[in-house]
Write an enzyme that holds these catalytic residues in place. Structure first.
Site, PDB file in Angstrom:
ATOM      1  N   GLU A   1     -12.427  -0.544  -1.403  1.00  0.00           N
ATOM      2  CA  GLU A   1     -11.957  -1.126  -0.141  1.00  0.00           C
ATOM      3  C   GLU A   1     -12.058  -0.003   0.885  1.00  0.00           C
ATOM      4  O   GLU A   1     -11.123   0.782   1.067  1.00  0.00           O
ATOM      5  CB  GLU A   1     -10.513  -1.609  -0.239  1.00  0.00           C
ATOM      6  CG  GLU A   1     -10.109  -2.384   1.002  1.00  0.00           C
ATOM      7  CD  GLU A   1      -8.613  -2.413   1.267  1.00  0.00           C
ATOM      8  OE1 GLU A   1      -7.853  -1.668   0.649  1.00  0.00           O
ATOM      9  OE2 GLU A   1      -8.226  -3.198   2.142  1.00  0.00           O
TER      10      GLU A   1
ATOM     11  N   ASP B   1      -8.254  -0.591  -4.507  1.00  0.00           N
ATOM     12  CA  ASP B   1      -7.497  -0.969  -3.311  1.00  0.00           C
ATOM     13  C   ASP B   1      -7.090   0.270  -2.512  1.00  0.00           C
ATOM     14  O   ASP B   1      -6.684   1.290  -3.091  1.00  0.00           O
ATOM     15  CB  ASP B   1      -6.232  -1.711  -3.774  1.00  0.00           C
ATOM     16  CG  ASP B   1      -5.399  -2.228  -2.625  1.00  0.00           C
ATOM     17  OD1 ASP B   1      -5.911  -3.069  -1.883  1.00  0.00           O
ATOM     18  OD2 ASP B   1      -4.230  -1.787  -2.477  1.00  0.00           O
TER      19      ASP B   1
END
Ligand code: NOJ
Length: 567
Positions: free
Chosen positions: A291, A231
């Site tokens: 990401e 993330d």
């Protein structure tokens, strides 16, 4: 005999003790020596919204386990579960208060082990989401960090004095609104949070942070996890001098001055961390997905690492921002395809409007969904699919501020309505709560759940779901789609995007009408060394193209044709 029995008991005991520390699933290679993830369809599960096994209105791990048969039949190779760790749920799990456990709302570690074991039986790998940039403000590391300026974990986060009374250390902004600094009256300093104030940024310049976080990945690899989606990697590091970001003209959606995030995003130090995470991943044959928000393909290339020693699968999120235009898509795909590294295509996720709603024209919605499936599932690369895309789920956006659950939407209403709309419960059948829960679902379902659900679409050979299943099956069975190089065709056509996937053991033709008008495309493959080639349809929607010598393909609006080419 007795010795034999004792050995047996010992073996059983060992098996029991070692169950939770089973080795990571080995990255098996295909016949051509490619790692499993190269041809994979990775399915993103938002656990709150997938399947609720205990009627509390929120999905859970046992719910996911109960749907493995469905995922297997769909052709999914791996599931990426967004954060299911203990969390105050301010950012619905992206605020982790314990990295090595399961939030009771989702179940227990034993439920997780069972999910991994059951998934393995179905040949489905489990990938977790690693929130590397920040923790929850309730994580014991942060609680200790804020307790005093001399606490053991003080330097695990970014603490600084303000510029003056009531003035934060610099002009950096939180991406979710307001300043990126929060004042803490106990120790009279500010801490940095790129996301919500409840998500303080870790200080990755501190080697103790690095060690603790790398150990987290080991914990899960030993439990059988096949990899991580990392993330917010772009925000791992900040300029240590806290230089102000340049201010740009105009205001953002929260009404703040626009800024160039020069000093708190994409700092080169992030690559050292990615290399470190990759080193650990390699010990376990694991895959790292990123990401990775980029504005061009050159930026995307950087995440693979100079020697391919960073992420195997940095997501091409640029694809989610492109309009439906054959020229734009063609140009983009060619650039990604020419880049170093293996492409990773994504058409939506839990932060982005569903592709069905983004592209809907109100007339051909299902055709567009099939056309998009025909695109990202036949390209040379790994495909990451968000749950519900395969049934044509649409956004169900909140209509009133008081209904919004996502704090980003509460703060930014009405310009920023938040991300609830793309996170609604999976639509399993046409019953009241679409078979997601026996309780009250945490987010409301759209009307279209009555027609767009797994049960109804499984019975309909022309449904979006049936088309997805067919194309995913072709990905696995057609050598051209597995191995073939990408060869762009008819490049001057502004409406029809077409290409070959040409491999040594087979070639596949893909023709997509990226327009709301009927189109006809003619093919002549002598330049590609296949003059007089014949085609056999493998999958099609809104198309007429007879099997035989390849010539014209006639496509209704948003029609899609996939055919095997032979000589
Ligand atoms: C990206 C995640 O996808 C998003 O849902 C989350 O809010 C932020 N990172 C912060 O963790």
């Amino acid at each position: 005999m007795k010795l034999h029995r004792n050995l047996l008991v010992l073996a059983m005991l060992l098996a029991l003790v070692c169950a939770p520390c089973a080795p990571a699933q080995k990255a098996s290679a295909d016949l051509n020596g490619h790692a499993w993830w190269r041809h994979a369809v990775i399915y993103e599960v938002y656990p709150r919204s997938f399947a609720d096994s205990n009627g509390d209105g929120v999905g859970d791990l046992n719910g996911i386990t109960s749907k493995l048969d469905y995922l297997q039949a769909l052709g999914v190779d791996a599931i990426w579960i967004t954060p299911c760790f203990p969390s105050p749920q301010v950012d619905f799990g992206y605020d982790v208060s314990d990295y090595v456990n399961i939030d009771p709302m989702y179940g227990t570690l034993a439920d997780f082990d069972r999910l991994v074991a059951e998934a393995k039986k179905q040949n489905i790998r489990v990938i977790l989401d690693f929130v590397v940039n920040h923790t929850s403000d309730q994580h014991p590391w942060f609680l200790d960090s804020k307790s005093s300026r001399t606490s053991a974990h003080r330097d695990w986060y970014i603490w600084r004095d303000g510029k003056g009374p009531g003035q934060p250390p610099n002009n950096w902004l939180s991406t979710f609104g307001l300043s990126a600094w929060k004042y803490d009256p106990t120790t009279k300093q500010y801490y940095y949070h790129y996301f919500y104030p409840e998500q303080p940024d870790l200080n990755w310049r501190n080697p103790q942070v690095e060690k603790a976080m790398f150990d987290v990945t080991r914990f899960w690899y030993r439990r059988g996890v096949a990899g991580f989606r990392l993330d917010a990697v772009d925000t791992l590091f900040e300029d240590p001098n806290l230089t102000d970001n340049p201010v740009l003209p105009g205001t953002d959606k929260f009404g703040r001055p626009k800024m160039l995030e020069k000093y708190n995003k994409k700092l080169p130090e992030m690559h050292t961390t990615l290399q470190g995470l990759r080193k650990v991943a390699d010990e376990y044959d694991a895959v790292l997905i990123g990401e990775t928000w980029t504005s061009n393909v050159a930026q995307l290339e950087e995440y693979y690492g100079a020697n391919g020693n960073e992420l195997q699968l940095p997501m091409d999120l640029m694809l989610t921002e492109l309009p439906l235009s054959a020229n734009t898509l063609r140009e983009h795909i060619q650039a990604v395809n020419a880049a170093r590294g293996w492409p990773t295509y994504v058409i939506t996720n839990h932060d982005i409007r569903r592709s069905y709603s983004r592209y809907a024209d109100g007339v051909h919605n299902d055709d567009i969904a099939k056309m998009m499936a025909g695109l990202y599932l036949t390209l040379r690369g790994t495909a990451i699919m968000y749950y519900g895309e395969e049934i044509g789920m649409e956004n169900n956006d909140p209509k009133r501020k008081e209904d919004v659950k996502d704090p980003e939407g509460i703060l930014g209403w009405p310009k920023e309505i938040g991300r609830d709309g793309e996170r609604t419960p999976m639509q399993w059948n046409g019953s009241v709560n679409a078979g997601f829960t026996t309780g009250k679902p945490w987010l409301p379902l759209p009307e279209s759940a009555k027609t767009h659900n797994v049960e109804a679409e499984s019975k309909n050979p022309n449904s979006v779901l049936s088309f997805y299943k067919r194309v995913i099956d072709l990905r696995k069975t057609e050598p051209g789609l597995l191995e073939g190089e990408y060869i762009s065709l008819n490049e001057a056509d502004p409406n029809v995007l077409s290409y070959l996937r040409k491999g040594k053991d087979g070639t596949v033709l893909v023709v997509l009408n990226v327009s709301g008008k009927a189109q006809s495309a003619s093919f002549e493959l002598s330049k590609q060394g296949m003059a007089g080639a014949k085609v056999t349809a493998l999958a099609q929607n809104a198309v007429s193209a007879p099997d035989g010598v390849l010539k014209d393909v006639k496509l209704e609006p948003y029609g899609v044709y996939i055919g095997r080419v032979s000589q």
